[in-house]
Each structure stands twice: as structure tokens, then as C-alpha cells.
Design an enzyme around this catalytic site. Structure first.
Site, PDB file in Angstrom:
ATOM      1  N   GLU A 107      51.833  -7.026  39.024  1.00 50.53           N
ATOM      2  CA  GLU A 107      53.263  -6.697  38.895  1.00 50.53           C
ATOM      3  C   GLU A 107      53.435  -5.363  38.157  1.00 50.53           C
ATOM      4  OE1 GLU A 107      54.105 -10.662  37.289  1.00 50.53           O
ATOM      5  OE2 GLU A 107      55.587 -10.908  38.873  1.00 50.53           O
ATOM      6  N   GLU A 127      49.794 -17.004  40.473  1.00 48.34           N
ATOM      7  CA  GLU A 127      50.627 -17.821  39.587  1.00 48.34           C
ATOM      8  C   GLU A 127      50.852 -19.239  40.089  1.00 48.34           C
ATOM      9  OE1 GLU A 127      51.103 -14.671  40.316  1.00 48.34           O
ATOM     10  OE2 GLU A 127      52.044 -13.562  38.669  1.00 48.34           O
TER      11      GLU A 127
HETATM   12  N1  3HC Z   1      45.921 -15.268  29.730  1.00 49.66           N
HETATM   13  C1  3HC Z   1      45.258 -15.740  28.666  1.00 49.66           C
HETATM   14  N2  3HC Z   1      43.919 -15.947  28.654  1.00 49.66           N
HETATM   15  C2  3HC Z   1      43.252 -15.663  29.776  1.00 49.66           C
HETATM   16  C3  3HC Z   1      43.888 -15.183  30.935  1.00 49.66           C
HETATM   17  C4  3HC Z   1      45.294 -14.971  30.881  1.00 49.66           C
HETATM   18  N3  3HC Z   1      45.976 -14.470  31.932  1.00 49.66           N
HETATM   19  N4  3HC Z   1      42.964 -15.026  31.897  1.00 49.66           N
HETATM   20  C5  3HC Z   1      41.788 -15.381  31.360  1.00 49.66           C
HETATM   21  N5  3HC Z   1      41.959 -15.765  30.083  1.00 49.66           N
HETATM   22  C6  3HC Z   1      40.927 -16.175  29.112  1.00 49.66           C
HETATM   23  C7  3HC Z   1      40.215 -17.441  29.517  1.00 49.66           C
HETATM   24  O1  3HC Z   1      40.896 -18.580  29.033  1.00 49.66           O
HETATM   25  C8  3HC Z   1      38.868 -17.260  28.865  1.00 49.66           C
HETATM   26  O2  3HC Z   1      39.024 -17.560  27.492  1.00 49.66           O
HETATM   27  P1  3HC Z   1      37.802 -18.195  26.666  1.00 49.66           P
HETATM   28  O3  3HC Z   1      36.700 -17.200  26.724  1.00 49.66           O
HETATM   29  O4  3HC Z   1      38.368 -18.417  25.321  1.00 49.66           O
HETATM   30  O5  3HC Z   1      37.457 -19.468  27.373  1.00 49.66           O
HETATM   31  C9  3HC Z   1      38.625 -15.761  28.962  1.00 49.66           C
HETATM   32  O6  3HC Z   1      39.912 -15.167  29.142  1.00 49.66           O
HETATM   33  C10 3HC Z   1      37.738 -15.337  30.103  1.00 49.66           C
HETATM   34  O7  3HC Z   1      38.253 -15.918  31.303  1.00 49.66           O
HETATM   35  P2  3HC Z   1      37.286 -16.333  32.505  1.00 49.66           P
HETATM   36  O8  3HC Z   1      36.166 -17.156  31.972  1.00 49.66           O
HETATM   37  O9  3HC Z   1      38.144 -16.892  33.552  1.00 49.66           O
HETATM   38  O10 3HC Z   1      36.721 -14.905  32.904  1.00 49.66           O
HETATM   39  P3  3HC Z   1      36.180 -14.399  34.291  1.00 49.66           P
HETATM   40  O11 3HC Z   1      35.609 -13.077  34.038  1.00 49.66           O
HETATM   41  O12 3HC Z   1      35.308 -15.437  34.919  1.00 49.66           O
HETATM   42  O13 3HC Z   1      37.464 -14.249  35.254  1.00 49.66           O
HETATM   43  C11 3HC Z   1      39.737 -13.593  35.751  1.00 49.66           C
HETATM   44  C12 3HC Z   1      38.426 -13.262  34.982  1.00 49.66           C
HETATM   45  C13 3HC Z   1      39.468 -13.481  37.263  1.00 49.66           C
HETATM   46  C14 3HC Z   1      40.785 -12.601  35.330  1.00 49.66           C
HETATM   47  C15 3HC Z   1      40.146 -15.052  35.399  1.00 49.66           C
HETATM   48  O14 3HC Z   1      40.139 -15.188  33.994  1.00 49.66           O
HETATM   49  C16 3HC Z   1      41.506 -15.451  35.882  1.00 49.66           C
HETATM   50  O15 3HC Z   1      41.659 -15.789  37.038  1.00 49.66           O
HETATM   51  N6  3HC Z   1      42.503 -15.416  34.998  1.00 49.66           N
HETATM   52  C17 3HC Z   1      43.837 -15.888  35.296  1.00 49.66           C
HETATM   53  C18 3HC Z   1      44.599 -14.883  36.112  1.00 49.66           C
HETATM   54  C19 3HC Z   1      46.013 -15.375  36.329  1.00 49.66           C
HETATM   55  O16 3HC Z   1      46.244 -16.500  36.735  1.00 49.66           O
HETATM   56  N7  3HC Z   1      46.966 -14.500  36.068  1.00 49.66           N
HETATM   57  C20 3HC Z   1      48.351 -14.844  36.168  1.00 49.66           C
HETATM   58  C21 3HC Z   1      48.875 -15.160  34.832  1.00 49.66           C
HETATM   59  S1  3HC Z   1      50.512 -15.748  34.892  1.00 49.66           S
HETATM   60  C22 3HC Z   1      51.423 -14.339  35.081  1.00 49.66           C
HETATM   61  O17 3HC Z   1      50.914 -13.276  35.106  1.00 49.66           O
HETATM   62  C23 3HC Z   1      52.889 -14.579  35.145  1.00 49.66           C
HETATM   63  C24 3HC Z   1      53.633 -13.351  35.520  1.00 49.66           C
HETATM   64  O18 3HC Z   1      53.946 -13.423  36.871  1.00 49.66           O
HETATM   65  C25 3HC Z   1      54.903 -13.262  34.723  1.00 49.66           C
END
Ligand code: 3HC
Length: 685
Positions: A107, A127
Site C-alpha cells: 500500500e 490481509e
Molecule cells: N507485523 C508484526 N510482526 C511481523 C509481521 C508484521 N506484519 N510480519 C512478520 N512479523 C514477525 C513474525 O511474527 C516473526 O516474529 P518472531 O521472530 O518474534 O517470531 C518475525 O517477524 C519474522 O517473521 P517470519 O518468521 O514470518 O519471517 P520470514 O522471513 O519467514 O517471512 C514475511 C517474512 C514473508 C514478511 C512473513 O513474515 C509474513 O508473511 N508476514 C506477514 C505479512 C502480512 O500479512 N502483512 C500484512 C499485515 S496487515 C496490513 O498490512 C494491514 C494493512 O492493510 C492496513
């Protein structure tokens, strides 16, 4: 301005960098820092264009999920403020994207004027997996870049797209190879000369055919499996046909309603639960894992073959061992056929199939396993056979090679002691069938397994794309041990008067992917039968035992594979057909056990099956077999079809209240001798 963001000057180009490891999420302080740098760059007459990028691994993981449901610090600029600032920026802005740019990350990128992406990078709006639609303009800007149909597909499915597709769809303007910074600087210089930039929000959206949303709504409702978020995503995308400000307002309203829902709370719980499950409480997270390049699989049957495919897919060199050449050839032929089918379905290219098959080395001599860094044994369930294999492995493999068993219920400690002084290299890696598809992987912690062996097995699990969970040693580990009591309850309910169809319907209406009788028929009744026969001497003769499943097996009714089990199956059709003979058999066994059959309500079915599951989960938690309650949730949602939007059995029970569950379990224990509230449940209540 905090350490979470940084501004660099590269001649006429300002580069703003997010430094919020591990994923550069938009935590408090990040949007504020970025806005301050943006203002500085906007007002600096030397600056002609502005690049925005993620530091460290280059990811931009989106909004900070841990902040959902919590108040945003007062006075702290938000993701929305940042996006409005970027949207109104008078100088050209370029998002330089690497690795994953997801959710709020995309975004932000779409509120820049231009986007470049490195080869191998991914962009997406995932999301929906958190029970929400994108809430910072994603549903309004993505249709303006990629068109309504592609945007709806990405947002409703939550699936990210790779660089090639992102370019094709117009989400990014250029795909670059190598180092992102020089590419971003030269692109920025080009854009600085390209004339007045146009914000994405100012672009038009092309309206789709009139029936587009009607059809999409029907399809989405069908696939949503009771979840609200996919339809909420659709509604937001549909609102992109309104003027931008109006559509954004609608998106915000829908987002706010979803983010406060139980569904979103459960899915957030699952997000963090899956990540917590990969950590071992008493092992330092910095424990190095061993390098694994070559993995040997012993046993080329269905399980061994599935494990080999999962390993080949993840890029490992794989040795597949069977003593008999014929069995080995048959196993390899099944693997090859699997890849051929994938090519035929267009899921895999021919060259990929060839590369995977080239990495497979069939062997008949166990001495060849000297070259393996990890061995996974997947032969039939017989303790003495497994002990013999592990004693041999201890001799032929090099020190440090991890020796894993895929047993589903044999005591891993007993297998491990056969490895003598290599006992610390032995653990369980329990895959679920089909092993190349099912996400769940239980890492069974044998008493003497070393920290390095455990962290390595977890790392391999992650590389395989699995969701690994650590389990202690007990009969059935986490998943099968709990599922056994759930299944027991289903069978007793049938004996007491419910039909398999009623039990299955009650539980699928609750949200389970499949009912327990359909699952038993699918898995094959003979496996559990063999296990029951092997452990018959351990059974308490005073406890209730239903003989119906044994009788079905004695009749050769092993489930789908024989066309008959609890249900009947037409040839080539997996649809279960109720069988009056099974009903009659239930009447017989009830009579023999002195049970008067009665009407059973769906509510009783759900409560008895699921409270049995929760009661046992609490017991196992209390015994330390599972490290944390959320690990049980991860196991059940990823391996047993528990509805993810309810957050797993322990999250669900917590929402109901453990005291309520205890009260009901106590009530059941008064009329059924096989019910006993576990100490774990009493403690939690
Ligand atoms: N917010 C907070 N913490 C997050 C996060 C996020 N968006 N994404 C990852 N983390 C944290 C994980 O909980 C983990 O924490 P930990 O080490 O304490 O367990 C750490 O970051 C590492 O995460 P991964 O083990 O998943 O790391 P990878 O390298 O394997 O993957 C990634 C990276 C592909 C970015 C994966 O973390 C992921 O898919 N994250 C979520 C992405 C997501 O869903 N984003 C949308 C968020 S909602 C949003 O943006 C709303 C908006 O529209 C307003």
C-alpha cells in the site's frame, strides 16, 4: 526521528530507508520517521526525486500485526498519515522493492508514483489471511494499477505475485536484476526528467462487465468456508468503482469492522502461534543448525515417496533406500508419475521436473547412506525393525548426521537408544500424509536429542514449507493422541444412537474440514486396527470399548480403498454413501454392551467430540508434551482440519471459558465412565 528510519543523499536523489527488523513492519515510530524524511526531501531544493526502500533483508512486511486490537500511541503518525503524505508528494517518488512487499508495504509502494522490483521479489495483499481486507488504500489503488479482475483475485486469495507477473499486471514499472540501490538511483534520475508525476489515486478504474461481481460473489461465498473476510475484500474492491475518496472511506469502514471481529482475532492468533511453534523454550534461539544438503529417505512406500517429493521440491539432494530393487523401482516410478502429473496440469515445467528427478538417487545398499547429512526413516511400524535400522545407521553415517524416524506412535526414545553413542542425533520427524502436501510436521523431541539436532530439524521443516511443531514423546505425540479421543467419542456416539452421517454433518457444520468417519475411511481403517491389535494387552478391560471398527476390518471394510468402511463408495467416487448394514452393526454392538440407543442432538455431538479434544489437549499441555497451548492449535488447524477462523481448539475453548468446558466435562463424567476431567483442564479452569 528514531533509529527506525534513515535518510541518505545520493546527489539529487534522496533515499529513505526503513530500518525496523526483522520485516520492516510499520510499528509506531516508523510512519512518523518516514514522513519527517519525506518532508525534508520535499523542501530540499537539491532533491529531484525520492526513493523509498526497506533496509536489511529489504522486506516491507506491512502494518505491525501485533498492534491490531491495541491503541495506537497518541500523537504518533500512522500508516494512513504516511500514505496521504506520499500521495500528495510533489516530487517523483519511487518505491524500490526487494524480497517480499506485503500488505501495508504494498500500500505504501502504491502510494508512490513509481515502483521497481528485483527479480525474485514478490508483492501481495495477504490481509485476508488475517481476517481483514487491506485497510490503507490497497483495495482502491491495486485495481487502478492491475485492473479490477486481477486486483480482486490477489486481494481475495491473499496470494502474492512474482516479479514477472507484477510487471505484466502493471503493479510495478520495471523489474531489475542485481543490487537494487544503483538501479533505483538511475530509475529515479530518469523519472525526475519525465515530467509531472501522476498519483495512482488519480488514475481511473475500468468498470468490469455488469455480471462480474455477481459471479465473483457466488464463487467467493462458496470458497470462503464460513469466513467473512473474503467477502469483505470483495466489497472493498467493488467500492473502487466509486470516486477515490468515497471508495477509501468505505474500505476503512469495512476494515475497522473486520479487524475487531472474532475471526480476525483467531487468525492473528494463528499467525503468531505458527511462528512461536518454531521456537523451543529451553534452547537458545542462536543455536546453530547443521548444514543439510543430502537427505536419505528409508522406505519408498507412500509415506517415504511423499517425503522424498517434499525434499526434492525444496531443492535437496535425495537418496531413496529400499532393500528390494522391485520395491525401489515402484517407489521411483510413483515419484516420477507425480511429477509428470504436475507437468500435465501446468503446475511444473518439464525442466523443473527433470532437475528434481536428477537430484534423486535410488539406492539398495544402506552403506551408501554415509553421504547423507540427514536420514529420515519411513518403514512400517515395527519397533525391532526400526531399532535394527538405527543401530546400522549409527555405524554407517558420519557423526552429526541427523537420524530421524517418521514413526506415528512408536516410542522415539526406544528407537534412539539403538543408536548407541549417536543417541543425541536421533529425533522424530512425523510427516502427515500426503507428505508432499500436508503442512504439518511434528518434530518429536527424544529425551537425548541435542539442541543442534532439534534446531536443524526445525530449519529443514521450514525449508520444506512446512509448519513444524515440537512435540514430546508419548503415544501419538500431540496430534494423533488428541485426535484419538475425539475419534473415540465419535464412535461411542454412533454406538449410542447417532449415525456416521449425523456425526460427520454436525462436525462439518461446526467447521471441521471433514467429519471423523469420513476421515477414518479416507486414511484406511486397517492402520488403526493393526495398532489396536498391537496394544490390545495394554487396554484396561474395565473401560468401555466399541468393537464396531474391528468388526468392519474383519469384514475387509478398510474404507475408501476397499470401497466400503463406515460408508459405501461407488467405484471412482469419493462421496460417502450411508450404509444400513453399519447402522445394524451399531445396534448389535450397543445391545452386546448393554447400551440403550437414543436420539442424540447435534449439540451433544459437537460438545462431546470437541470437549474431549480440549480435555486431552489440556492434559498433554500439563504433561509438557506440547510446549504451549497455541502449539495444539497449530497442529489441529494444519493437520486435522480444525477451522482456522476459530483459532484452534485451545483458543476456541479459551473464548468459551475453560470453566464452562470443565463444567460440561464434569457433567459427562457423571454418566460416562470414560470421561475424566484432566488435571490440565482443572488447572486452566
Ligand atoms: N507485523 C508484526 N510482526 C511481523 C509481521 C508484521 N506484519 N510480519 C512478520 N512479523 C514477525 C513474525 O511474527 C516473526 O516474529 P518472531 O521472530 O518474534 O517470531 C518475525 O517477524 C519474522 O517473521 P517470519 O518468521 O514470518 O519471517 P520470514 O522471513 O519467514 O517471512 C514475511 C517474512 C514473508 C514478511 C512473513 O513474515 C509474513 O508473511 N508476514 C506477514 C505479512 C502480512 O500479512 N502483512 C500484512 C499485515 S496487515 C496490513 O498490512 C494491514 C494493512 O492493510 C492496513
Amino acid at each position: 526521528m528514531s533509529d527506525l528510519t534513515r535518510l541518505e543523499q545520493h546527489g539529487p536523489i534522496a533515499v529513505i530507508i526503513i530500518e525496523n527488523p526483522p520485516v520492516n513492519a510499520m510499528s509506531p515510530g516508523v510512519p512518523g520517521g518516514l514522513i519527517a524524511h519525506l518532508r525534508a526531501a520535499e523542501t530540499d531544493p537539491q532533491v529531484k526525486a525520492i526513493v523509498l526502500m526497506g533496509g536489511g533483508r529489504g522486506l516491507i512486511g506491512g502494518a505491525d500485526i501485533a498492534m491490531f486490537g491495541k491503541p495506537w500511541p497518541e500523537g504518533e503518525p500512522s500508516l494512513h498519515t504516511l500514505i496521504a503524505a506520499l500521495d500528495a508528494c510533489p516530487k517523483p517518488t519511487i518505491a524500490a522493492l526487494q524480497a517480499h512487499t506485503l500488505g501495508g508495504g504494498l500500500e505504501i509502494a502504491m502510494s508512490c508514483h513509481y515502483r521497481i522490483l528485483v527479480e525474485g521479489g514478490m508483492v501481495g495483499q495477504p490481509e485476508v489471511n488475517l481476517g481483514i481486507p487491506p485497510g490503507a488504500g490497497g483495495t482502491q489503488r491495486l485495481p487502478r494499477l492491475a485492473g479490477i479482475a486481477a486486483a480482486a483475485d490477489m486481494i481475495i486469495s491473499g496470494k502474492p505475485v512474482g516479479a514477472k507477473k507484477a510487471l505484466e499486471l502493471g503493479i510495478v514499472d520495471r523489474v531489475v536484476s542485481g543490487d537494487i540501490l544503483p538501479a533505483a538511483l538511475s530509475f529515479a534520475e530518469e523519472m525526475a526528467e519525465a515530467g509531472e508525476p501522476v498519483a495512482v489515486s488519480a488514475r481511473a478504474v475500468e468498470a468490469p462487465a455488469p455480471e462480474f461481481f455477481v459471479t465473483l460473489r457466488e464463487q467467493t461465498a462458496k470458497r470462503a468456508k464460513g469466513m467473512r473476510a473474503p467477502l469483505a475484500c470483495l466489497e472493498c474492491v467493488e467500492a473502487s468503482l466509486l470516486p477515490f475518496a468515497e471508495g477509501s472511506k468505505k474500505e476503512r469502514e469495512i476494515f475497522e469492522a473486520c479487524v475487531a471481529s472474532e475471526e480476525a482475532a483467531a487468525l492473528r492468533h494463528m499467525f503468531f502461534a505458527e511462528r512461536a511453534a518454531t521456537k523451543i523454550a529451553d534452547i537458545d534461539s542462536k543455536t546453530p543448525s547443521r548444514t543439510i544438503k543430502t537427505v536419505a529417505v528409508i522406505g519408498a512406500g507412500t509415506m517415504g515417496g511423499g517425503i522424498a517429493i517434499a525434499l526434492l521440491d525444496a531443492g535437496y539432494q535425495v537418496m531413496l533406500l529400499e532393500r528390494a530393487q522391485q520395491a525401489l523401482d515402484a517407489g521411483c516410478a510413483r515419484i516420477e508419475k507425480n511429477y509428470q502429473d504436475q507437468v500435465a496440469k501446468g503446475r511444473l515445467k518439464d525442466v523443473q521436473k527433470d532437475a528434481r528427478l536428477a537430484a534423486l538417487k535410488p539406492v539398495t545398499d544402506i552403506e551408501e547412506l554415509a553421504a547423507a547429512d540427514l536420514v529420515i526413516e519411513a518403514v512400517f511400524e515395527d519397533l525391532s525393525v526400526k531399532r535394527e535400522i538405527f543401530a546400522t545407521l549409527a555405524r554407517v553415517t558420519k557423526p552429526g548426521t541427523i537420524l530421524a524416524t517418521n514413526t506415528s506412535y512408536i516410542d522415539v526414545n526406544e528407537i534412539a537408544t539403538a543408536a548407541g553413542d549417536r543417541v543425541s542425533d536421533v529425533l522424530g520427524m512425523h510427516f502427515f500424509s500426503p507428505a508432499n502436501i500436508m503442512k504439518l510436521l511434528e518434530i518429536v523431541r527424544a529425551d537425548k536429542a541435542s539442541p543442534e539436532a532439534l534446531t536443524t530439524a526445525l530449519a529443514v521443516g521450514k525449508k520444506l514449507g512446512k509448519t513444524p511443531v515440537v512435540a514430546g514423546v508419548c503415544d501419538g505425540f500431540i496430534g494423533n493422541r488428541i485426535y484419538n479421543v475425539y475419534r473415540r467419542e465419535a464412535i461411542f456416539l454412533m454406538e449410542e444412537g447417532a449415525s456416521p452421517t449425523q456425526v460427520d454433518h454436525a462436525l462439518t457444520n461446526f467447521g471441521m474440514a471433514l467429519g471423523p468417519f469420513a476421515v477414518m475411511d479416507l486414511a484406511g481403517l486397517d492402520i488403526a486396527w493393526a495398532q489396536r491389535k498391537a496394544t490390545a494387552h495394554l487396554r484396561d478391560p474395565n473401560k468401555r470399548y466399541c468393537t464396531l471398527p474391528d468388526r468392519l476390518c474383519e469384514m475387509g471394510r478398510f474404507g475408501q480403498k476397499t470401497g466400503r468402511g463406515f460408508y459405501l463408495y461407488e467405484p471412482g467416487n469419493r462421496k460417502p454413501v450411508p450404509d444400513p448394514n453399519v447402522e445394524a452393526l451399531a445396534e448389535d454392538t450397543a445391545k452386546e454392551s448393554g447400551i440403550t440407543r437414543r436420539e442424540i442432538t447435534d449439540q451433544e455431538i459437537v460438545e462431546r467430540c470437541l470437549y474431549a479434544l480440549v480435555n486431552e489437549s489440556c492434559a498433554l499441555l500439563h504433561e509438557g508434551i506440547a510446549q504451549r497451548a497455541s502449539d495444539v492449535d497449530v497442529v489441529f488447524c494444519n493437520g486435522y482440519g480444525f477451522p482456522r477462523q476459530l483459532g484452534g481448539p485451545m483458543f476456541w475453548a479459551e473464548r468459551i471459558g475453560f470453566d464452562t468446558v470443565l463444567a460440561k466435562v464434569t457433567e459427562f463424567s457423571q454418566s460416562h465412565d470414560f470421561w475424566e476431567p484432566s488435571v490440565g483442564l482443572k488447572t486452566l479452569a
